[in-house]
Write an enzyme that holds these catalytic residues in place. Structure first.
Site, PDB file in Angstrom:
ATOM      1  N   ASP A 166      67.899 -26.679  28.828  1.00 26.33           N
ATOM      2  CA  ASP A 166      66.409 -26.838  28.604  1.00 26.33           C
ATOM      3  C   ASP A 166      66.119 -28.255  28.881  1.00 26.33           C
ATOM      4  O   ASP A 166      66.612 -29.359  28.314  1.00 26.33           O
ATOM      5  CB  ASP A 166      65.925 -26.655  26.964  1.00 26.33           C
ATOM      6  N   HIS A 201      55.941 -32.181  51.823  1.00 24.73           N
ATOM      7  CA  HIS A 201      56.469 -30.963  52.524  1.00 24.73           C
ATOM      8  C   HIS A 201      55.738 -31.124  53.797  1.00 24.73           C
ATOM      9  O   HIS A 201      56.504 -30.713  54.906  1.00 24.73           O
ATOM     10  CB  HIS A 201      56.740 -29.758  52.136  1.00 24.73           C
ATOM     11  N   GLU A 214      43.524 -22.247  53.437  1.00 28.33           N
ATOM     12  CA  GLU A 214      44.401 -21.403  52.918  1.00 28.33           C
ATOM     13  C   GLU A 214      43.608 -20.273  52.607  1.00 28.33           C
ATOM     14  O   GLU A 214      42.506 -20.366  51.935  1.00 28.33           O
ATOM     15  CB  GLU A 214      45.003 -21.927  51.764  1.00 28.33           C
ATOM     16  N   ASP A 227      46.003 -31.802  44.258  1.00 27.76           N
ATOM     17  CA  ASP A 227      46.960 -30.782  44.885  1.00 27.76           C
ATOM     18  C   ASP A 227      47.285 -31.151  46.135  1.00 27.76           C
ATOM     19  O   ASP A 227      48.370 -30.950  46.798  1.00 27.76           O
ATOM     20  CB  ASP A 227      46.486 -29.428  44.514  1.00 27.76           C
ATOM     21  N   HIS A 243      49.101 -34.319  50.761  1.00 19.71           N
ATOM     22  CA  HIS A 243      49.166 -33.954  52.143  1.00 19.71           C
ATOM     23  C   HIS A 243      48.129 -34.545  53.120  1.00 19.71           C
ATOM     24  O   HIS A 243      48.434 -34.878  54.221  1.00 19.71           O
ATOM     25  CB  HIS A 243      49.108 -32.649  52.181  1.00 19.71           C
TER      26      HIS A 243
HETATM   27  C1  BG6 Z   1      51.394 -27.201  48.135  1.00 27.37           C
HETATM   28  C2  BG6 Z   1      50.498 -26.912  47.369  1.00 27.37           C
HETATM   29  O1  BG6 Z   1      51.950 -28.519  48.258  1.00 27.37           O
HETATM   30  O2  BG6 Z   1      50.837 -26.765  49.617  1.00 27.37           O
HETATM   31  C3  BG6 Z   1      49.751 -25.386  47.373  1.00 27.37           C
HETATM   32  O3  BG6 Z   1      50.727 -27.253  45.719  1.00 27.37           O
HETATM   33  C4  BG6 Z   1      49.553 -25.183  48.867  1.00 27.37           C
HETATM   34  O4  BG6 Z   1      48.747 -25.386  46.465  1.00 27.37           O
HETATM   35  C5  BG6 Z   1      50.738 -25.557  49.684  1.00 27.37           C
HETATM   36  O5  BG6 Z   1      49.440 -23.749  48.794  1.00 27.37           O
HETATM   37  C6  BG6 Z   1      50.334 -25.430  51.166  1.00 27.37           C
HETATM   38  O6  BG6 Z   1      51.498 -25.520  51.908  1.00 27.37           O
HETATM   39  P1  BG6 Z   1      51.474 -24.726  53.324  1.00 27.37           P
HETATM   40  O7  BG6 Z   1      52.445 -25.616  54.103  1.00 27.37           O
HETATM   41  O8  BG6 Z   1      51.610 -23.660  53.145  1.00 27.37           O
HETATM   42  O9  BG6 Z   1      50.113 -25.203  54.289  1.00 27.37           O
END
Ligand code: BG6
Length: 492
Positions: A94, A189, A227, A246, A251
């Site tokens: 944990d 990412h 999305e 988020d 991003h």
């Molecule tokens: C993430 C978010 O960082 O990116 C998610 O927390 C989102 O909510 C995702 O769905 C989208 O990533 P990608 O690469 O699928 O566009």
């Protein structure tokens, strides 16, 4: 030596939150792909840590199932699968409490003697925190208490870091007590996507764009991340965060930085040159405060959100906004950003729309000049398109038509486009920080976003509704229409 041949050090790669969606959907498949390429050195171990009561074998079964679920059939090779699974260990622990940490200590300190590796000097320890950010400080403290945060260690953090500027500073302070900034890898990412990296190459390894890349020739920039999915089992996290925290805070602002930044002195090394330039852009964003927030932002929520969440909520699942960068290059050029869930399609793209020629050179021609546009497609079908005006072939007069020069990665390159996590995990192991967010960047992004959140809190207007599967709220179209522009493609 190609990127994939770059030698990796032997690592103990510990994943906190090992049974979570991110670990099973992205991290383990990413490590598997590198295993397939024989890139993980002998002696590298993967240590899954989570609260669930699983043994090594139980976790290996879980990983094997996840790889079958998340990888294409063609990618599954028994040999690579076996090699990866045999690197895996699992500890039930944990992260929030003090119990059971001695097991991790034991595992990391006592490496099999046959390796002949000194665990303190020859092995890079990576701690990947795929857990909520309020646990980051606590985990770092425990690693430090147990002497596991060696100079050869790296810590990887998932976004969003904190909930606002103050909480992000608190978390960064706590991590900074234990790890030096050069050991901290804050993942976004989107920076690992091939097309996003290619944006840097397109801008800086070629000369043709640079003279055009400013308010002299660019009319506006649009960044879209749409999305089609909704909450996908992340309701607790998402309803607390909302689309601005988020997606936009990280991003979308990171992509805006890559479009707008000045040329760094180099792309590589410790990454500071790129990160310094991104930071300047974030700091040059015109603040959106008070009543400006009402006119320059749109907050939306899809109509079935409360039903999916099982309770009413004011959280936004959609944001559109108009930003401006107050510097010599970009003054007066609007950057429109939008992102949302449960929209008509999954699509991420950047459109740089250029001005039209001042002088009409083709009087009497049919058709008209359409603005040149450079589109960088992150998904689907990663690639780039340059929209130009051409003459339609045929005798007689001149008819102008929009056409596009299309670079699709799939057809241009034989290589597979790796998942962004695959690339980023390798950079962590190698210690390359270019594609990771530095603390000052994260905090500058929070500083810009926070007055928007404050205004939304002060003036608690309900988010505008949009239908699942639609293009989003009409208010987002009006945001651009007011400036005489539109989200839709005007070109081929
Ligand atoms: C993430 C978010 O960082 O990116 C998610 O927390 C989102 O909510 C995702 O769905 C989208 O990533 P990608 O690469 O699928 O566009």
């Amino acid at each position: 030596m190609t990127a994939s041949e770059l030698v990796l050090p032997t690592c103990d790669f510990t994943v906190f939150g090992a049974t979570g969606d991110l670990a099973l959907r992205k991290l383990l498949p990413g490590l598997y792909q590198r295993e397939r390429e024989h890139q993980l050195p002998e002696g590298t171990r993967i240590i899954g840590v989570s609260r669930s009561d699983l043994g090594d074998d139980g976790y290996r079964d879980m990983v094997s199932e996840a790889l079958h679920e998340h990888l294409a059939d063609d990618d599954l090779e028994a040999g690579a699968m076996h090699r990866l699974l045999s690197r895996i260990h699992y500890l039930s622990l944990d992260a929030a409490s003090g119990d059971d940490w001695h097991q991790l200590h034991g595992l990391l300190k006592d490496r099999p003697a046959k390796d002949g590796k000194d665990p303190e000097k020859d092995v890079v320890r990576v701690y990947y925190l795929a857990v909520a950010s309020h646990l980051f400080g606590r985990i770092c403290e425990r690693l430090d208490d147990l002497g596991l945060a060696t100079p050869n260690s790296r810590i990887v953090l998932e976004k969003p870091i904190g909930h606002d500027l103050a909480s992000s500073q608190r978390i960064n302070d706590a991590i900074g007590q234990v790890f030096d900034e050069s050991q901290i890898f804050r993942i976004d990412h989107y920076l690992g996507k091939e097309s996003v990296q290619n944006l840097l190459v397109t801008r800086f390894a070629n000369v043709f764009l640079e003279p055009l890349w400013s308010s002299r020739w660019v009319d506006h920039v649009k960044i879209t991340v749409s999305e089609s999915l909704g909450l996908e089992g992340r309701a607790g996290y998402y309803d607390d965060a909302g689309a601005l925290r988020d997606m936009v805070q990280n991003h979308l602002l990171q992509m805006l930085c890559l479009v707008a930044m000045e040329p760094p002195t180099q792309v590589g090394g410790n990454g500071d040159s790129v990160r310094d330039e991104k930071l300047k852009v974030l700091r040059a964003l015109a603040p959106l405060t008070g009543a400006d927030v009402d006119t320059a932002t749109v907050r939306g929520q899809y109509t079935t959100y409360a039903e999916e969440l099982l309770r009413p909520s004011n959280t936004e699942t959609y944001v559109a906004l108009r930003a401006e960068i107050q510097n010599w290059r970009w003054a007066g050029v609007p950057f429109y950003l939008r992102t949302g869930k449960r929209l008509a399609r999954k699509e991420s793209r950047i459109d740089v729309v250029f001005k039209t020629p001042d002088h009409a050179m083709f009087p009497g021609s049919e058709g008209g000049t359409t603005p040149n546009q450079l589109t960088i497609r992150m998904q689907p079908d990663e690639g780039m398109q340059l929209h130009v005006t051409a003459k339609q072939p045929g005798p007689g007069g001149i008819r102008l038509v929009p056409v596009s020069l299309d670079l699709s990665y799939d057809s241009a390159f034989a290589e597979r486009c790796p998942d962004p996590y695959e690339r980023l995990l390798m950079d962590v192991m190698r210690g390359i920080q270019t594609l990771f967010m530095r603390r000052d960047e994260v905090e500058a992004a929070w500083s810009w976003v926070e007055p928007i959140l404050d205004r939304w809190d002060e003036m608690p207007v309900e988010p505008v509704r949009y239908h699942p599967g639609s293009e989003g709220p009409a208010a987002a179209d009006r945001l651009l229409a007011r400036d005489g522009r539109s989200w839709s493609e005007t070109t081929a």
